[in-house]
Design an enzyme around this catalytic site. Structure first.
Site, PDB file in Angstrom:
ATOM      1  N   ARG A   1      -1.945 -62.331 -21.154  1.00 22.98           N
ATOM      2  CA  ARG A   1      -1.304 -62.149 -19.848  1.00 22.98           C
ATOM      3  C   ARG A   1      -1.778 -60.835 -19.258  1.00 22.98           C
ATOM      4  O   ARG A   1      -1.906 -59.839 -19.960  1.00 22.98           O
ATOM      5  CB  ARG A   1       0.209 -62.116 -20.008  1.00 22.98           C
ATOM      6  CG  ARG A   1       0.785 -63.502 -20.255  1.00 22.98           C
ATOM      7  CD  ARG A   1       2.282 -63.458 -20.312  1.00 22.98           C
ATOM      8  NE  ARG A   1       2.726 -62.826 -21.536  1.00 22.98           N
ATOM      9  CZ  ARG A   1       3.810 -62.062 -21.643  1.00 22.98           C
ATOM     10  NH1 ARG A   1       4.558 -61.822 -20.589  1.00 22.98           N
ATOM     11  NH2 ARG A   1       4.156 -61.531 -22.798  1.00 22.98           N
TER      12      ARG A   1
ATOM     13  N   LYS B   1     -17.340 -65.625 -24.386  1.00 20.35           N
ATOM     14  CA  LYS B   1     -17.476 -66.369 -25.641  1.00 20.35           C
ATOM     15  C   LYS B   1     -18.931 -66.461 -26.104  1.00 20.35           C
ATOM     16  O   LYS B   1     -19.804 -66.943 -25.390  1.00 20.35           O
ATOM     17  CB  LYS B   1     -16.903 -67.774 -25.454  1.00 20.35           C
ATOM     18  CG  LYS B   1     -16.840 -68.541 -26.744  1.00 20.35           C
ATOM     19  CD  LYS B   1     -15.602 -69.378 -26.794  1.00 20.35           C
ATOM     20  CE  LYS B   1     -15.658 -70.380 -27.919  1.00 20.35           C
ATOM     21  NZ  LYS B   1     -14.419 -71.086 -28.093  1.00 20.35           N
TER      22      LYS B   1
ATOM     23  N   ARG C   1     -12.791 -77.125 -29.906  1.00 17.32           N
ATOM     24  CA  ARG C   1     -11.393 -77.239 -30.313  1.00 17.32           C
ATOM     25  C   ARG C   1     -10.582 -77.895 -29.203  1.00 17.32           C
ATOM     26  O   ARG C   1     -10.956 -77.895 -28.050  1.00 17.32           O
ATOM     27  CB  ARG C   1     -10.830 -75.849 -30.651  1.00 17.32           C
ATOM     28  CG  ARG C   1     -11.456 -75.275 -31.918  1.00 17.32           C
ATOM     29  CD  ARG C   1     -10.990 -73.869 -32.225  1.00 17.32           C
ATOM     30  NE  ARG C   1      -9.558 -73.760 -32.197  1.00 17.32           N
ATOM     31  CZ  ARG C   1      -8.886 -72.983 -31.333  1.00 17.32           C
ATOM     32  NH1 ARG C   1      -9.519 -72.245 -30.459  1.00 17.32           N
ATOM     33  NH2 ARG C   1      -7.583 -72.945 -31.370  1.00 17.32           N
TER      34      ARG C   1
HETATM   35  C1  BTN Z   1     -14.693 -74.152 -29.993  1.00 13.50           C
HETATM   36  O1  BTN Z   1     -14.141 -74.903 -29.168  1.00 13.50           O
HETATM   37  O2  BTN Z   1     -14.670 -72.934 -29.855  1.00 13.50           O
HETATM   38  C2  BTN Z   1     -15.382 -74.729 -31.199  1.00 13.50           C
HETATM   39  C3  BTN Z   1     -16.814 -75.085 -30.922  1.00 13.50           C
HETATM   40  C4  BTN Z   1     -17.546 -75.656 -32.126  1.00 13.50           C
HETATM   41  C5  BTN Z   1     -18.920 -76.152 -31.776  1.00 13.50           C
HETATM   42  C6  BTN Z   1     -19.697 -76.578 -32.976  1.00 13.50           C
HETATM   43  S1  BTN Z   1     -21.396 -76.874 -32.603  1.00 13.50           S
HETATM   44  C7  BTN Z   1     -21.627 -77.572 -34.177  1.00 13.50           C
HETATM   45  C8  BTN Z   1     -20.398 -78.384 -34.513  1.00 13.50           C
HETATM   46  N1  BTN Z   1     -20.536 -79.736 -34.023  1.00 13.50           N
HETATM   47  C9  BTN Z   1     -19.670 -79.994 -33.032  1.00 13.50           C
HETATM   48  O3  BTN Z   1     -19.589 -81.073 -32.412  1.00 13.50           O
HETATM   49  N2  BTN Z   1     -18.903 -78.923 -32.793  1.00 13.50           N
HETATM   50  C10 BTN Z   1     -19.225 -77.835 -33.697  1.00 13.50           C
END
Ligand code: BTN
Length: 262
Positions: free
Chosen positions: A261, A134, A68
């Site tokens: 925070r 995560k 993201r």
């Molecule tokens: C995040 O930033 O939390 C989202 C991560 C999403 C990763 C997945 S892996 C499969 C799909 N292909 C990508 O390039 N990204 C998503």
């Protein structure tokens, strides 16, 4: 590096589809597995005009995995699940913030069915955490009537693992049954996205509340043009974030990044 050298179970379309319940198979139009790809999301976005709803793909490795907010997603070979599913929603379904919450709930249920016993935390909009670290991320990308849902789950990351991340192998202390987990993921999505389509977020809200990482916490919401401090009050019935700001005014957000925070 080849998967053989990594001694992991390679992804296998037959093993994955064997886990999909008969009543859900009707929603799957195709399943592809790539040994390497730039990004499973990018692949389906490029393909979108000639693939029907329910087109799914997994990859063993991504060379340009994305997360993201323009971030990259660490995608080494054989270590994780990299998965995308293209879905075409009826024109009445516009609410992507609700969908991203629903998918967070679906992934939580998949992890529980797999046998993860630790408390799973959902951080709005859809980070999946264990003890604040995560475990999985979700990236939704919308083009016209097509939405590509990308899911990355950390299974057995190269060591040492960054403190902000966690993987399934660390929790189970066993080799990860990759095809079983991949099949559970696909099966739960095929069962629950049609449910979201007809009923919206309602069937998913109570599970979200049980796993809401931010509830009651003092947070900062980062928007493109400003930041807002306040206390988290959960989410709305349509998946927006609810915040009581420092003037005690209730605010709702359908996008933004949230940090806790201290
Ligand atoms: C995040 O930033 O939390 C989202 C991560 C999403 C990763 C997945 S892996 C499969 C799909 N292909 C990508 O390039 N990204 C998503």
């Amino acid at each position: 590096m080849s998967l053989k050298n990594l001694s992991v179970e390679p992804l296998d379309a037959n093993k994955i589809t064997a886990i999909i319940a008969t009543q859900n198979q009707v929603y799957l139009s195709n399943l592809e597995i790539f040994s390497t790809i730039d990004s499973t999301n990018q692949y389906l976005l490029e393909k979108k005009s000639n693939c029907p709803s329910g087109w799914a793909c997994f990859a063993e490795q991504q060379t340009q995995g994305r997360g993201r907010r323009g971030r990259s997603w660490f995608s080494p070979p054989g270590a994780n699940i990299y998965f995308s599913l293209l879905w075409r929603f009826a024109k009445t379904v516009h609410d992507v913030s609700g969908l991203s919450v629903a998918i967070g709930v679906i992934v939580t249920q998949v992890l529980q069915k797999y046998g993860i016993e630790e408390h799973i935390q959902l951080k709005w909009p859809n980070d999946i955490l264990i003890k604040g670290r995560k475990l999985a991320g979700i990236l939704l990308e919308k083009r016209g009537d097509a939405i590509v849902m990308g899911i990355g789950i950390n299974l057995s990351l190269p060591k040492p693992i960054e403190p902000a991340r966690i993987d399934i192998a660390e929790m189970t202390q066993q080799p990860v049954a990759r095809n079983y987990l991949a099949g559970l993921l696909l099966n739960e999505l095929l069962a629950n996205i049609p449910l979201y389509q007809t009923e919206g977020l309602t069937p998913f809200i109570s599970v979200w509340q049980q796993h809401d990482y931010l509830a009651g916490k003092k947070v900062t919401v980062h928007l493109p043009d400003k930041i807002i401090n306040g206390t988290m009050c959960g989410i709305t019935a349509t998946g927006e974030l609810l915040l009581q700001d420092e003037e005690n005014v209730e605010q709702r957000f359908s996008y933004g990044e949230v940090s806790v925070r201290c």
